[in-house]
Design a protein around this motif. Structure first.
Motif, mmCIF file in Angstrom:
data_model
loop_
_atom_site.group_PDB
_atom_site.id
_atom_site.type_symbol
_atom_site.label_atom_id
_atom_site.label_comp_id
_atom_site.label_asym_id
_atom_site.label_seq_id
_atom_site.Cartn_x
_atom_site.Cartn_y
_atom_site.Cartn_z
ATOM 1 N N VAL A 247 -3.922 30.927 -10.367
ATOM 2 C CA VAL A 247 -5.218 30.259 -10.427
ATOM 3 C C VAL A 247 -5.882 30.282 -9.057
ATOM 4 C CG1 VAL A 247 -6.369 28.047 -10.786
ATOM 5 C CG2 VAL A 247 -4.590 28.799 -12.391
ATOM 6 N N GLU A 248 -5.113 30.019 -8.014
ATOM 7 C CA GLU A 248 -5.667 29.998 -6.666
ATOM 8 C C GLU A 248 -6.254 31.356 -6.284
ATOM 9 O OE1 GLU A 248 -4.373 28.819 -2.083
ATOM 10 O OE2 GLU A 248 -2.834 29.102 -3.619
ATOM 11 N N THR A 249 -5.576 32.425 -6.659
ATOM 12 C CA THR A 249 -6.084 33.771 -6.368
ATOM 13 C C THR A 249 -7.475 33.962 -6.955
ATOM 14 O OG1 THR A 249 -3.874 34.754 -6.229
ATOM 15 C CG2 THR A 249 -5.696 36.237 -6.768
ATOM 16 N N LEU A 250 -7.657 33.555 -8.205
ATOM 17 C CA LEU A 250 -8.943 33.755 -8.867
ATOM 18 C C LEU A 250 -10.001 32.782 -8.356
ATOM 19 C CD1 LEU A 250 -7.866 34.473 -12.560
ATOM 20 C CD2 LEU A 250 -8.195 36.056 -10.660
ATOM 21 N N VAL A 251 -9.626 31.544 -8.119
ATOM 22 C CA VAL A 251 -10.596 30.548 -7.662
ATOM 23 C C VAL A 251 -11.094 30.876 -6.259
ATOM 24 C CG1 VAL A 251 -10.868 28.114 -7.032
ATOM 25 C CG2 VAL A 251 -9.778 28.720 -9.189
ATOM 26 N N LYS A 252 -10.273 31.535 -5.457
ATOM 27 C CA LYS A 252 -10.707 31.941 -4.124
ATOM 28 C C LYS A 252 -11.691 33.105 -4.162
ATOM 29 C CE LYS A 252 -6.894 30.540 -1.071
ATOM 30 N NZ LYS A 252 -5.799 31.046 -0.194
ATOM 31 N N ALA A 253 -11.499 34.021 -5.102
ATOM 32 C CA ALA A 253 -12.261 35.267 -5.077
ATOM 33 C C ALA A 253 -13.420 35.330 -6.060
ATOM 34 C CB ALA A 253 -11.313 36.451 -5.338
ATOM 35 N N ALA A 280 -16.859 26.502 -11.742
ATOM 36 C CA ALA A 280 -16.507 25.923 -13.039
ATOM 37 C C ALA A 280 -16.215 27.020 -14.062
ATOM 38 C CB ALA A 280 -17.637 25.024 -13.526
ATOM 39 N N TYR A 281 -16.982 28.109 -14.010
ATOM 40 C CA TYR A 281 -16.740 29.217 -14.943
ATOM 41 C C TYR A 281 -15.395 29.864 -14.653
ATOM 42 C CZ TYR A 281 -17.696 33.445 -17.686
ATOM 43 O OH TYR A 281 -17.632 34.474 -18.587
ATOM 44 N N THR A 282 -15.054 30.054 -13.377
ATOM 45 C CA THR A 282 -13.755 30.614 -13.023
ATOM 46 C C THR A 282 -12.630 29.729 -13.539
ATOM 47 O OG1 THR A 282 -14.673 31.637 -11.023
ATOM 48 C CG2 THR A 282 -12.283 31.367 -11.118
ATOM 49 N N GLU A 283 -12.758 28.423 -13.371
ATOM 50 C CA GLU A 283 -11.735 27.493 -13.849
ATOM 51 C C GLU A 283 -11.626 27.534 -15.376
ATOM 52 O OE1 GLU A 283 -13.081 23.891 -12.069
ATOM 53 O OE2 GLU A 283 -12.068 24.283 -10.148
ATOM 54 N N LEU A 284 -12.768 27.684 -16.042
ATOM 55 C CA LEU A 284 -12.746 27.812 -17.497
ATOM 56 C C LEU A 284 -11.984 29.068 -17.917
ATOM 57 C CD1 LEU A 284 -13.730 27.064 -20.384
ATOM 58 C CD2 LEU A 284 -15.772 28.443 -19.907
ATOM 59 N N LEU A 285 -12.243 30.192 -17.258
ATOM 60 C CA LEU A 285 -11.557 31.439 -17.591
ATOM 61 C C LEU A 285 -10.049 31.308 -17.368
ATOM 62 C CD1 LEU A 285 -14.072 34.023 -16.053
ATOM 63 C CD2 LEU A 285 -13.757 33.457 -18.470
ATOM 64 N N CYS A 286 -9.668 30.616 -16.302
ATOM 65 C CA CYS A 286 -8.245 30.398 -16.045
ATOM 66 C C CYS A 286 -7.599 29.566 -17.154
ATOM 67 C CB CYS A 286 -8.047 29.712 -14.693
ATOM 68 S SG CYS A 286 -8.417 30.746 -13.253
ATOM 69 N N LEU A 288 -8.676 29.418 -20.342
ATOM 70 C CA LEU A 288 -8.756 30.091 -21.641
ATOM 71 C C LEU A 288 -7.785 31.249 -21.788
ATOM 72 C CD1 LEU A 288 -12.629 30.353 -22.232
ATOM 73 C CD2 LEU A 288 -11.029 28.753 -23.306
ATOM 74 N N HIS A 289 -7.405 31.874 -20.679
ATOM 75 C CA HIS A 289 -6.775 33.189 -20.740
ATOM 76 C C HIS A 289 -5.417 33.232 -20.050
ATOM 77 C CE1 HIS A 289 -10.409 34.612 -22.571
ATOM 78 N NE2 HIS A 289 -11.141 34.285 -21.523
ATOM 79 N N PRO A 290 -4.713 34.359 -20.180
ATOM 80 C CA PRO A 290 -3.369 34.475 -19.589
ATOM 81 C C PRO A 290 -3.407 34.563 -18.068
ATOM 82 C CG PRO A 290 -4.005 36.551 -20.621
ATOM 83 C CD PRO A 290 -5.037 35.532 -21.015
ATOM 84 N N VAL A 291 -3.328 33.449 -17.428
ATOM 85 C CA VAL A 291 -3.332 33.335 -15.965
ATOM 86 C C VAL A 291 -2.123 32.490 -15.586
ATOM 87 C CG1 VAL A 291 -4.572 32.462 -13.946
ATOM 88 C CG2 VAL A 291 -5.837 33.536 -15.827
ATOM 89 N N GLY A 292 -1.118 33.122 -14.961
ATOM 90 C CA GLY A 292 0.087 32.385 -14.595
ATOM 91 C C GLY A 292 1.291 33.282 -14.526
ATOM 92 N N THR A 293 2.449 32.752 -14.895
ATOM 93 C CA THR A 293 3.688 33.519 -14.853
ATOM 94 C C THR A 293 3.702 34.563 -15.965
ATOM 95 O OG1 THR A 293 4.857 32.046 -16.366
ATOM 96 C CG2 THR A 293 4.894 31.464 -14.013
ATOM 97 N N PRO A 294 4.546 35.589 -15.853
ATOM 98 C CA PRO A 294 4.623 36.586 -16.932
ATOM 99 C C PRO A 294 4.932 35.971 -18.294
ATOM 100 C CG PRO A 294 5.693 37.424 -14.958
ATOM 101 C CD PRO A 294 5.352 35.997 -14.679
ATOM 102 N N ARG A 295 5.853 35.010 -18.322
ATOM 103 C CA ARG A 295 6.181 34.387 -19.612
ATOM 104 C C ARG A 295 4.985 33.629 -20.168
ATOM 105 N NH1 ARG A 295 10.465 33.472 -22.506
ATOM 106 N NH2 ARG A 295 11.877 34.227 -20.889
ATOM 107 N N LEU A 296 4.327 32.857 -19.318
ATOM 108 C CA LEU A 296 3.146 32.120 -19.770
ATOM 109 C C LEU A 296 2.087 33.075 -20.299
ATOM 110 C CD1 LEU A 296 1.367 29.187 -17.972
ATOM 111 C CD2 LEU A 296 0.049 31.146 -18.748
ATOM 112 N N CYS A 297 1.874 34.180 -19.600
ATOM 113 C CA CYS A 297 0.843 35.130 -20.015
ATOM 114 C C CYS A 297 1.184 35.779 -21.355
ATOM 115 C CB CYS A 297 0.640 36.190 -18.937
ATOM 116 S SG CYS A 297 -0.117 35.531 -17.426
#
Length: 353
Positions: A247-253, A280-286, A288-297
């Motif tokens: 999440v941090e990777t995406l929220v930063k960029a 807020a849109y970036t956080e929403l995408l995180c 809604l979608h597979p963002v995290g560990t491989p198992r979580l994704c």
């Protein structure tokens, strides 16, 4: 389930356009190397949100550079091109790639593109159905003429004819980007699968699939074909050993890219437009979608497939804005997510549902 990448050739703040396009090409090549099913290419004009102005041209390059992966447009903006010209290009790619090309089309937006290319706002407001029908006819019939409001010409032969390219060929698949009940109905009545955007979640996508099925059934399409319709779900995927790191990777960029890219859109007629808050849109995408560990994704993709009945995914993998990080993200999807999805079936609702 079939997992592919969604490539926008996004220009992040501080980057050049060539850098964004190079990352797009390398992302597609990495997707094939990683064992992904497909790569879907976005098209935008005059904005850094995406630096690829011709998805079908970039598709041609990537089909030549790859050997296995399916390459699709997501989407070619139909109101700004002549449907026969787009159909000829799609037929050419279908024939020369051995059937590895998918043509995704959409209305686009009410942007200045319509003025620059001479299409006019009517092409966006009312002309999409006529353009879509002419395009599909070109890809399916041996000869085509037209006598519509926008396009009128004598009958001419289709060359090359994609349906005659090789045994079992019926021409390239056509996928329609759908964002409203009207576009869902348009696709359903023609029996064309949908591409559903990353801005909506599973519940809304499931509702759109159910609506598509109702309209397709009312239009008289075969129940088996309705049940097997191969819709595509767009999303975002970022892999990390901890969800917080992904999440941090995406929220930063991503907010900087979204602010710069979406803010650059100009309407053709001065109509007011609202822009999402980038963070807020970036956080929403995180969320809604597979963002995290491989198992979580893997679990997130399986859950989306279960809830919506959609078996194909086009995942934005360049959300970090960095080439090396994007390539590593794609590699990890192939090595750590796909094996966890192997053998998981997609439950599809009955054709009467």
């Amino acid at each position: 389930m079939r997992v592919g990448s969604f490539v926008l050739a996004a220009q992040f703040p501080g980057q050049g356009q060539g850098e964004a396009l190079h990352r797009a090409v390398r992302t597609a090549e990495a997707a094939e190397e990683a064992g992904l099913d497909s790569v879907w290419l976005a098209e935008h004009h005059f904005v850094p949100y995406g630096t690829c102005p011709s998805a079908i041209t970039l598709a041609a390059l990537l089909l030549g550079r790859t050997r296995r992966i399916r390459v699709g447009t997501a989407v070619s903006v139909l109101p700004t091109v002549h449907p026969v010209a787009l159909g000829e290009q799609a037929a050419l790619l279908h024939v020369t790639s051995g059937g590895r090309f998918s043509l995704g089309v959409g209305r686009g937006g009410p942007w200045v593109d319509l003025e620059v290319f001479g299409a006019g706002v009517e092409a966006y407001e009312t002309g999409f159905p006529e353009s879509l029908d002419l395009l599909v006819r070109w890809l399916r019939e041996p000869s085509v003429g037209a006598s519509g409001e926008r396009f009128s010409f004598r009958e001419v032969p289709v060359v090359p004819r994609p349906a005659d390219a090789f045994e079992g060929s019926s021409g390239p698949e056509v996928v329609v980007a759908c964002t409203s009940p009207a576009s869902v109905r348009l696709a359903a009545e023609r029996g064309l699968p949908m591409l559903l955007g990353m801005h909506i979640g599973d519940e809304e996508k499931a509702e759109m699939v159910a609506l598509w099925r109702r309209h397709a059934r009312a239009a008289g399409h075969d129940p088996d074909e309705i049940a097997l319709a191969d819709h595509v779900s767009a999303g975002v995927c970022q892999i990390a050993d901890r969800r917080t790191d992904a999440v941090e990777t995406l929220v930063k960029a991503m907010p900087g890219w979204l602010r710069q890219g979406l803010g650059a859109h100009v309407t053709v007629d001065g109509r007011a437009r609202a822009m999402r808050d980038p963070r807020a849109y970036t956080e929403l995408l995180c969320a809604l979608h597979p963002v995290g560990t491989p198992r979580l994704c893997a679990d997130r993709l399986a859950a989306t497939a279960e809830r919506t009945g959609i078996s194909r995914f086009a995942l934005l993998v360049e959300g970090s804005g960095d080439l090396a990080a994007t390539e590593e993200n794609v590699r990890r999807i192939g090595a750590e997510v796909l094996p966890r999805l192997s053998g998981r079936a997609v439950a599809r609702p009955p054709a009467c549902g």
